[in-house]
Structure formats: C-alpha cells, structure tokens
Design an enzyme around this catalytic site. Structure first.
Site, PDB file in Angstrom:
ATOM      1  N   GLY A 105      -5.424 -36.756  34.387  1.00  0.00           N
ATOM      2  CA  GLY A 105      -4.945 -36.460  35.731  1.00  0.00           C
ATOM      3  C   GLY A 105      -3.444 -36.507  35.885  1.00  0.00           C
TER       4      GLY A 105
ATOM      5  N   VAL B 220       1.019 -35.817  39.174  1.00  0.00           N
ATOM      6  CA  VAL B 220      -0.274 -36.468  39.306  1.00  0.00           C
ATOM      7  C   VAL B 220      -1.238 -35.597  40.110  1.00  0.00           C
ATOM      8  CG1 VAL B 220      -1.408 -38.530  40.222  1.00  0.00           C
ATOM      9  CG2 VAL B 220       0.886 -38.708  39.258  1.00  0.00           C
ATOM     10  N   CYS B 221      -2.479 -35.512  39.653  1.00  0.00           N
ATOM     11  CA  CYS B 221      -3.527 -34.818  40.403  1.00  0.00           C
ATOM     12  C   CYS B 221      -4.042 -35.791  41.458  1.00  0.00           C
ATOM     13  CB  CYS B 221      -4.655 -34.393  39.470  1.00  0.00           C
ATOM     14  SG  CYS B 221      -5.978 -33.522  40.326  1.00  0.00           S
ATOM     15  N   GLN B 222      -3.517 -35.654  42.653  1.00  0.00           N
ATOM     16  CA  GLN B 222      -3.831 -36.585  43.727  1.00  0.00           C
ATOM     17  C   GLN B 222      -4.200 -35.801  44.984  1.00  0.00           C
ATOM     18  OE1 GLN B 222      -0.659 -39.389  44.538  1.00  0.00           O
ATOM     19  NE2 GLN B 222      -2.133 -40.957  45.114  1.00  0.00           N
TER      20      GLN B 222
END
Length: 150
Positions: free
Chosen positions: A74, A81-83
C-alpha cells in the site's frame, strides 16, 4: 484554519501511535513524526512520516507520505500511501488528523492486497505470504528507524 491544525496537532500528540510529532520547519501545515506499528513484520522499527495539510483544509484532505522506505503493497517507492480515507471521494471535513494517522497505522499493521500501489507486492502477499513477510522483516531491519523508548 491554522488554529484548527494547531489544535489537531496537540490532539494527535496525545495519541500513542506516533512519537515526536512536530511541525516540519516550523510550518504547522506540515507535520513530521514516527509511526510505531504494532504487528509483524513492521513492529521491529519506526517509520518516519509527513502529513501535509492543504491551504483549503478541512475542505481538502491532508496527504500522508512515508519518508522511511517500507516493503508494503500500500506504499509506493516515493512513500505515497493508498489511503482511501483521504481520497477526494471519501474525505469528510469533520475528519480529524488523528483519524488519518490511525488509519495510516492500521494500513501498516494490516497489509491489504486490495489497498495497493505496488501490484507486485500485493501479488506476493496474496500468493506467497511467508516470502512477503520474510522480505518485509528484512527490509524493516535494514531501513526502519529504531523504536523510541516508551
């Protein structure tokens, strides 16, 4: 707006998942600190992050970036960041910075092959989890900062 961010900084400092939280270069819209993951393979180290607030905060979400290299599906090589919480379609102006940091820590504690920026690592986590965990532990030993004393 700066007053709200300053208040949120004080709130985030009381949360136990990050240490050394401070404005970066004296700018209250840019924070730096260390995240302390709770679970293997990342709990052997601390990970430096930056949280950057838009001039339009809280109408626009902050952006989290990891400054410490991490072997994680992620997080890409530049620390993006994959958020989903901070994506434009999911952002809610009442969301607090502490919630963003808690979500970031949860991402580190629980790598999810569905929340990905690195397909190769997501595939490895899904298909060969023991290899992924061994490589992530080694990468953490080599790149993470030492965990601060409690």
């Amino acid at each position: 707006m700066a007053a709200r961010i300053a208040k949120e900084l004080e709130e985030a400092r009381r949360w136990g998942g990050a240490r050394g939280l401070r404005p970066l270069d004296g700018n209250v819209r840019r924070w730096e600190g260390l995240l302390l993951p709770n679970n293997p393979p990342y709990n052997a180290g601390a990970f430096r992050f930056e949280l950057t607030f838009s001039p339009h905060h809280p109408l626009s979400p902050p952006r989290a970036t990891l400054r410490t290299s991490i072997y994680h599906p992620g997080v890409d090589a530049e620390g993006h960041v994959c958020q989903p919480l901070t994506s434009a379609q999911h952002w809610v102006p009442t969301t607090r910075a502490t919630q963003v940091l808690q979500d970031l820590l949860l991402l580190l504690d629980s790598p999810d092959p569905e929340r990905v920026l690195r397909q190769d690592l997501a595939r490895e986590l899904r298909d060969r989890p023991e290899v992924f965990h061994r490589r992530a532990e080694e990468h953490t030993r080599q790149h993470a900062e030492p965990r601060p004393e409690p």
